[in-house]
Scaffold this motif. Structure first.
Motif, mmCIF file in Angstrom:
data_model
loop_
_atom_site.group_PDB
_atom_site.id
_atom_site.type_symbol
_atom_site.label_atom_id
_atom_site.label_comp_id
_atom_site.label_asym_id
_atom_site.label_seq_id
_atom_site.Cartn_x
_atom_site.Cartn_y
_atom_site.Cartn_z
ATOM 1 N N ALA A 182 -15.584 -22.611 -11.035
ATOM 2 C CA ALA A 182 -14.807 -22.091 -9.733
ATOM 3 C C ALA A 182 -14.388 -23.281 -9.172
ATOM 4 N N THR A 183 -12.862 -23.510 -8.685
ATOM 5 C CA THR A 183 -12.360 -24.647 -8.142
ATOM 6 C C THR A 183 -12.120 -24.105 -6.457
ATOM 7 N N GLU A 184 -11.732 -25.449 -5.966
ATOM 8 C CA GLU A 184 -11.432 -25.228 -4.478
ATOM 9 C C GLU A 184 -10.478 -24.270 -4.155
ATOM 10 N N HIS A 185 -9.509 -23.770 -5.090
ATOM 11 C CA HIS A 185 -8.536 -22.850 -4.912
ATOM 12 C C HIS A 185 -8.888 -21.250 -5.115
ATOM 13 N N SER A 186 -10.280 -21.143 -5.513
ATOM 14 C CA SER A 186 -10.741 -19.639 -6.115
ATOM 15 C C SER A 186 -10.913 -19.018 -4.895
ATOM 16 N N SER A 187 -11.092 -19.422 -3.454
ATOM 17 C CA SER A 187 -11.092 -18.554 -2.511
ATOM 18 C C SER A 187 -9.925 -18.264 -1.843
ATOM 19 N N ARG A 188 -8.635 -18.606 -2.117
ATOM 20 C CA ARG A 188 -7.361 -18.431 -1.682
ATOM 21 C C ARG A 188 -6.984 -17.276 -2.200
ATOM 22 N N LYS A 189 -6.116 -16.409 -1.366
ATOM 23 C CA LYS A 189 -5.333 -14.967 -1.861
ATOM 24 C C LYS A 189 -3.953 -15.596 -1.856
ATOM 25 N N TYR A 190 -3.290 -14.947 -3.078
ATOM 26 C CA TYR A 190 -2.044 -15.069 -3.386
ATOM 27 C C TYR A 190 -1.068 -14.437 -2.308
ATOM 28 N N VAL A 191 -0.090 -15.001 -1.913
ATOM 29 C CA VAL A 191 0.959 -14.471 -0.838
ATOM 30 C C VAL A 191 1.757 -13.440 -1.467
ATOM 31 N N TYR A 192 1.822 -12.275 -1.145
ATOM 32 C CA TYR A 192 2.575 -11.405 -1.612
ATOM 33 C C TYR A 192 4.218 -11.501 -1.446
ATOM 34 N N PRO A 193 4.823 -11.275 -2.508
ATOM 35 C CA PRO A 193 6.159 -11.833 -2.709
ATOM 36 C C PRO A 193 7.157 -10.770 -2.021
ATOM 37 N N SER A 194 7.048 -10.839 -0.657
ATOM 38 C CA SER A 194 7.909 -9.969 0.374
ATOM 39 C C SER A 194 9.209 -10.078 -0.010
ATOM 40 N N LEU A 195 9.675 -11.520 -0.080
ATOM 41 C CA LEU A 195 11.071 -11.674 -0.321
ATOM 42 C C LEU A 195 12.033 -11.059 -1.711
ATOM 43 N N SER A 196 11.042 -11.260 -2.925
ATOM 44 C CA SER A 196 11.348 -10.349 -3.966
ATOM 45 C C SER A 196 11.563 -8.981 -3.698
ATOM 46 N N GLU A 197 10.482 -8.444 -3.019
ATOM 47 C CA GLU A 197 10.579 -6.887 -2.662
ATOM 48 C C GLU A 197 11.785 -6.561 -2.135
ATOM 49 N N ARG A 198 11.915 -7.140 -0.944
ATOM 50 C CA ARG A 198 13.182 -6.947 -0.304
ATOM 51 C C ARG A 198 14.763 -7.111 -1.345
ATOM 52 N N ARG A 199 14.592 -8.149 -2.070
ATOM 53 C CA ARG A 199 15.835 -8.234 -2.947
ATOM 54 C C ARG A 199 15.492 -7.324 -4.101
ATOM 55 N N ILE A 200 14.757 -6.835 -4.490
ATOM 56 C CA ILE A 200 14.524 -5.608 -5.438
ATOM 57 C C ILE A 200 15.194 -4.482 -4.858
ATOM 58 N N LEU A 201 14.816 -3.968 -3.526
ATOM 59 C CA LEU A 201 15.248 -2.862 -2.908
ATOM 60 C C LEU A 201 16.798 -2.751 -2.582
ATOM 61 N N ASN A 202 17.466 -4.128 -2.287
ATOM 62 C CA ASN A 202 18.757 -4.188 -2.256
ATOM 63 C C ASN A 202 19.603 -3.942 -3.449
ATOM 64 N N PHE A 203 18.860 -4.658 -4.612
ATOM 65 C CA PHE A 203 19.441 -4.534 -5.882
ATOM 66 C C PHE A 203 19.571 -2.919 -6.242
ATOM 67 N N LEU A 204 18.228 -2.308 -6.127
ATOM 68 C CA LEU A 204 18.308 -0.919 -6.240
ATOM 69 C C LEU A 204 19.346 -0.215 -5.610
ATOM 70 N N ASN A 205 19.497 -0.292 -4.318
ATOM 71 C CA ASN A 205 20.724 0.200 -3.721
ATOM 72 C C ASN A 205 22.166 -0.070 -4.370
ATOM 73 N N ALA A 206 21.995 -1.244 -4.961
ATOM 74 C CA ALA A 206 23.542 -1.514 -5.599
ATOM 75 C C ALA A 206 23.395 -1.030 -6.970
ATOM 76 N N ALA A 207 22.316 -0.528 -7.842
ATOM 77 C CA ALA A 207 22.172 -0.238 -8.914
ATOM 78 C C ALA A 207 22.390 -1.224 -9.937
ATOM 79 N N ASP A 208 21.798 -2.408 -9.493
ATOM 80 C CA ASP A 208 21.921 -3.547 -10.404
ATOM 81 C C ASP A 208 20.831 -3.918 -11.190
ATOM 82 N N SER A 209 20.610 -3.497 -12.296
ATOM 83 C CA SER A 209 19.539 -3.468 -13.017
ATOM 84 C C SER A 209 19.223 -5.084 -13.709
#
Length: 756
Positions: A530-557
């Motif tokens: 185990a390293t010193e980073h093992s206790s860290r939690k990965y930050v959820y990619p909320s920006l990607s989530e919002r972009r995906i929903l916008n692209f979904l509204n535009a039907a931009d696969s």
């Protein structure tokens, strides 16, 4: 015979080879001729017909009993208050109750082979719950008005069987079961559609030759026939069948001449279902087989007599001396305690005794060794150190390797249980021989596609940093690919001594298997501290989530696919990320997308029908590549659905505008659809998907809203307001007003006037 000399036995063989086959053939010929005589054939045909009839009745009875058992449960009580499809869709709880009913209907389908579809209709409702089209409105399902006519004359509380043709052209036997008032207060009925072809499979004769069959109701209506063009027609018009029905004899057989052919008719009447079962067979064909059999028997007799005589002479001259010499040699080398027997009996007894003793000894040794070794390894993995383990693993160092079959669900679907058991045995037997001398390795199966391997090695191997173990594990991986037809991933623990810490090492190896998600399958993953980073939690990619929903509204696969690649790269570039964290990211992305679709009034059920449980699906995936591929398909289906439905939006606006302008008039919907330029059924579907209501409900709601305005703003009477908004009698106006507002129009006016 064991005391008769061998030469005398060979003489007897000469007689037996000729006499016995001739006797057997004579008996066989007589039996076959008798069996194929006309009366014997007729009795056999009648017995076969009765057997097929009972098989069919048992299958139908089992299906009816399953339906009755389902009707006696209280599962339908959950939806008895929902008379409209719109009420079902009001919230998740209502729809969940309907889906529970649907699941029970699907389970009913699977209990009997040949079921085409099953549906439940709640009395007075405008929808059905079916296994072929899911939960849908009556106008989008096949007509059910035939049920009322079919139930006329029903006796008792049981169901009835009705032969009919579906709107799709499929011929079925429908079992109609109204819910029993003694077991439930819910009114409705279960309809199970059994394919006519399944009935045919029960009734069609398996005997060779030309055969035919017909299953009829008591009035002569054909339920099942090998000529599908005759289904649901009058069977009395078939040759000789009318005469059989007019006789009134419930079972029997008769011979009938037709088109220069002699046919055998066998019939049987079902007391349980009041159906007639009739089979037809060609007697000419059956008797021709008998004559051909007689000629074959004669020829076979001649051949056997000649070959038997020749073989007997050869055996008497060729086997005599070698066998005697062998017997003399065996007797001279060992005393087996066998005396008073001829040469053949002596050799037979001697070899049998030696073989039994040898096989018993080997079997006992192998079984004992295998069981002892497997038990010792299982105990070792539990933390115990049995005495056998000390002898099996004499070296000071140990590793635990966990071998996991990649895409295990696919492997289980491709291989049956016997094949998987053989694969496990083969893997455990072969992997132990892949390790070099000085390294002791034994493997046991742990379940769910996991094998635990205990690897024991000495100081020499430890000084080489486990090079021999690494090479052997690579060979194990290659060998597993060949045996299972699937790749495997191997997780390796940290070194340990042969003590109670073995379970901890096994847990380490299992933890390494999870790294397959990031590093890909078919790898060998060694324990990492185990390293010193093992206790860290990965930050959820909320920006990607919002972009995906916008692209979904535009039907931009394309942009969505690129954003999925960005998420994957962020995961791979993280200094540390756990398996659970990765699952959280993709589960959250699924949830947010589905919530976004529902907030925009998009029917998610139509998009994802057939996908099953999506959260379980991604949990079964092994690598990021598989996860990304699954998400690409997920968003691809959504965009495909949205693109397909864009054309409906323009029609929807015209339909709504037309209804808002003409709701006070008498609207002929077929003419309205022609004016807009679409079909009536397509127009109904657009209105429902756009408003969540049927055409009738939507136009009535417009009228009631206008009536509420007139009640509060004008002194018009109730009758005048009813006429003003398009109702031609006050009773209809009052009924619809109560339905939508919960009170009479006069009460509504009084309540609002007093409040103001």
């Amino acid at each position: 015979m064991k005391r008769i000399p061998m030469l005398l036995q060979l003489a007897l063989i000469l007689f037996c080879v000729m006499a016995i086959p001739l006797s057997i053939l004579t008996w066989y010929s007589g039996a076959q001729i008798l069996r194929n005589s006309e009366l014997e054939i007729a009795e056999s045909a009648l017995a076969g017909l009765n057997a097929n009839r009972k098989l069919n009745e048992n299958a139908l009875n089992n299906l009816a009993q399953d339906a009755v058992r389902l009707s006696s449960t209280h599962i339908y009580d959950r939806i008895r208050n929902f008379e409209t499809y719109a009420e079902l869709g009001e919230n998740y709880g209502n729809m969940s109750s309907a889906l529970t009913v649907l699941n029970e209907l699907v389970n009913l389908n699977h209990r009997v082979d040949g079921v085409y579809s099953t549906y439940f209709y709640l009395e007075g409702a405008n929808y059905v719950i079916s296994t072929d089209k899911g939960i849908t409105t009556l106008d989008r399902y096949e007509p059910i008005d035939w049920i009322e006519q079919a139930l006329i004359g029903r006796i008792g509380i049981g169901g009835i069987w009705v032969p009919r043709e579906l709107s799709s052209g499929t011929n079925v036997i429908s079992y109609v079961l109204p819910l029993n008032r003694l077991s439930t207060t819910t009114r409705g009925m279960i309809v199970v559609n059994l394919r006519e072809s399944q009935i045919e499979s029960y009734l069609r004769s398996s005997e060779p030759g030309e055969h035919g069959f017909v299953l009829m109701r008591r009035d002569g209506t054909i339920i099942s026939h090998d000529d599908k063009g005759l289904l649901l027609t009058n069977g009395r018009e078939l040759p000789f069948v009318g005469e059989i029905l007019d006789q009134g004899i419930k079972q029997g057989y008769a011979f009938h001449e037709q088109n220069d052919k002699r046919l055998l008719y066998a019939w049987s009447f079902s007391e349980r279902y009041r159906w007639w079962n009739v089979s037809m067979s060609s007697m000419d064909e059956l008797m021709s087989q008998t004559r051909a059999m007689q000629r074959s028997i004669l020829l076979l007799t001649v051949v056997i007599f000649f070959v038997g005589t020749l073989l007997s002479v050869l055996l008497a001259t060729w086997l005599s001396k070698p066998v005697r010499r062998l017997v003399h040699s065996v007797r001279a080398r060992g005393n087996l305690g066998i005396s008073g027997r001829n040469e053949l009996a002596f050799l037979d007894a001697a070899f049998r005794r030696m073989q039994e003793e040898e096989e018993g000894l080997h079997l006992l040794l192998r079984q004992r060794e295998r069981d002892t070794r497997s038990l010792a390894i299982h105990n070792l993995l539990k933390g115990e150190v049995p005495e056998q383990a000390v002898s099996m693993f004499p070296e000071p160092h140990c590793l635990i390797a966990i071998v996991s079959i990649d895409q295990y669900r696919n492997y289980v679907r491709q291989a049956n249980s016997e094949t998987r058991s053989y694969h496990r045995y083969l893997f455990n037997a072969q992997c132990e021989g892949l390790f070099p001398e000085g390294i002791h390795a034994y493997s046991v199966y742990q379940g769910e596609g996991y094998f635990a391997m205990v690897i024991n090695y000495g100081e020499e191997e430890a000084g080489r940093n486990g090079e021999g173990i690494h090479a052997a594990l690579a060979a194990v991986r290659t060998m597993a690919d060949h045996i299972f037809g699937h790749t495997v991933t191997i997780g390796v623990s940290s070194p340990s001594a042969l003590n109670g810490s073995i379970p901890d090492r096994a847990a380490e190896a299992m933890e390494m298997i999870k790294y397959r998600m990031i590093e890909g399958s078919r790898g060998i993953i060694f324990w990492r501290e185990a390293t010193e980073h093992s206790s860290r939690k990965y930050v959820y990619p909320s920006l990607s989530e919002r972009r995906i929903l916008n692209f979904l509204n535009a039907a931009d696969s394309d942009s969505i696919y690129k954003e999925l690649g960005v998420i994957r790269q962020e995961i791979l570039s993280a200094e540390y990320i756990s398996y659970d964290n990765i699952m959280y990211i993709y589960n959250q992305l699924l949830s947010v997308t589905i919530k976004h679709l529902r907030e925009n009034n998009i029917n998610t059920e139509r998009i994802f029908t057939g996908r099953g449980n999506m959260y379980s699906a991604i949990a079964s995936l092994d690598t990021l590549d598989e996860l990304e591929e699954y998400m690409r398909g997920f968003f691809g289906e959504i965009i495909q659905y949205l693109t397909r439905n864009q054309g409906e939006a323009g029609h929807g606006e015209r339909i709504v505008r037309y209804l808002e302008q003409h709701y006070c008039e008498e609207i002929v919907f077929e003419n309205m659809a022609k004016e807009i330029g679409i079909s009536y059924s397509y127009m109904r579907r657009i209105v429902y998907e756009l408003t969540g209501k049927s055409l009738i409900d939507y136009i009535n709601q417009l009228r009631i809203e206008k009536a509420k305005q007139l009640l509060l703003e004008t002194p018009l009477t109730i009758a005048q307001i009813a006429s003003e908004v398009g109702y031609y009698n006050v009773q209809s106006f009052n009924r619809f007003f109560r339905k939508y507002e919960g009170m009479a129009p006069s009460s509504y006016r009084s309540a609002k006037t007093n409040t103001s």
